[in-house]
Design a protein around this motif. Structure first.
Motif: not given
Lengths: 90, 265
Positions: B145-147, B255-257, B259-264
């Motif tokens: 939730a913090r990420m 995650p390197p490079g 953000g988390l939102a981009a990964l999801l």
């Protein structure tokens, strides 16, 4: 145990989701999922069945030695009885 | 319902608490502030009354269905009797501090009957879509939730979902963990991302049965009878079949490079 007919305990809620069986025991808030042949045995117990009846149907359905099938069915039923997921069918 | 009523709207459920004790009303207004709502048609009307002798030994509440569309919620700390048809009832309690527990049990019972569920889950809303991270205690909900600083946190503990016209929606709730959060407005559901602690980041699609298995472990319910669980399994089945489910292996650092939102996404 051989002549007693069993059926699913009436308190259980159950549903198939994408082909997989989910059984919830409200009394203990537990989720059970009979797998493999257990899934089939569970379905047969829905209308009530005795161990010999289950073994008979299993012998027709599965290509396995009868002695092995009987052992598997007895083990399965014993496990369900231990978890109180079955009750005697009247 | 009059001047002594305090209204709350948690997801699609409105509740007007009628309290004679001023301290109860003050407590509700302070604790549930983002969820306060003017009582309206369709709201449950629930009277708060002083507690009698404890109705149960256990602190954990238990919901029991009664004849005539009524149900009872009992715990050592409170006792409630409500009518689904009349959308009304009474809660006997010694302190308003237990209202959160009552509301969890109450919502866990009424939501499945209306295609909804209360989930142990963190969640964000980003660009108008809800990303949920269902998991039990210790799964990493607050960490996730913090990420995503640009996202609006729905909750880091319990999220409400319901099927509406057009698909599943997610709402924040006043029930939270480490983060003081809660977003009352809904967002359409993007997906269910079940967290798995790891050293690396990875997103793996889950089959519907595997998603259902993990989802069922995260559904919040205090019910104790078959009809309630039939409704719960119905809603969970629908959600598992319609929503995309993933396992999100996550590490402590982002995650390197990217953000988390981009990964999801």
């Amino acid at each position: 145990m051989s002549e007693t007919r069993y059926r699913h305990a009436r308190r259980l809620a159950q549903r198939r989701i994408a082909g997989e069986l989910f059984v919830v025991d409200p009394a203990h808030r537990c989720l059970h999922q009979p797998q493999g042949a257990g899934d089939t045995f569970w379905d047969w117990l829905g209308d009530g069945a005795s161990v010999p009846e289950l073994v008979e149907r299993a012998a027709e359905e599965f290509d396995a030695p009868r002695a092995q099938l009987e052992k598997d069915v007895r083990k399965f039923v014993r496990e369900l009885l231990r978890k109180k997921l079955l009750e005697a069918a009247s | 319902v009059g001047q002594r009523a305090v209204g709350l709207r948690i997801g699609p459920v409105g509740v007007a608490f009628s309290a004679t004790r001023a301290r109860d009303r003050r407590w509700i207004r302070a604790f549930f502030r983002p969820f306060l709502a003017r009582p309206a048609a369709g709201f449950w009307t629930i009277a708060l009354a002083p507690a009698g002798a404890p109705a149960a030994k256990a602190v954990r509440p238990r919901v029991e269905t009664l004849p005539g569309g009524r149900f009872r919620v009992v715990s050592r700390r409170f006792e409630a009797e409500l009518s689904t048809q009349a959308r009304s009832g009474i809660v006997r309690l010694a302190t308003p501090a237990v209202l959160g527990t009552f509301l969890r049990a109450f919502l866990g019972h009424v939501l499945p009957q209306n295609n909804g569920l209360l989930l142990h889950s963190a969640g964000w809303s980003r660009r108008g879509r809800a990303f949920l991270f269902p998991g039990r205690s210790g799964a990493g909900k607050s960490t996730l939730a913090r990420m995503c600083p640009r996202a609006e946190v729905l909750s880091d503990e319990i999220v409400l979902v319901q099927r509406r016209r057009g698909g599943w929606r997610a709402w924040g709730t006043p029930f939270h963990g480490d983060l003081a959060c809660g977003r009352p407005r809904p967002a359409p559901l993007k997906g269910l991302f079940f967290p798995a602690k790891s050293r690396t980041w990875r997103l793996s699609r889950l089959t519907a049965p595997e998603g259902a298995r993990r989802l069922l472990r995260c559904v919040l319910s205090f019910d104790s009878d078959r009809p309630s669980y039939d409704a719960l399994l119905g809603a969970a089945s629908d959600l598992a079949r319609s929503a995309r489910s993933y396992e999100l292996s996550f590490a402590r650092a982002l995650p390197p490079g990217r953000g988390l939102a981009a990964l999801l996404n």
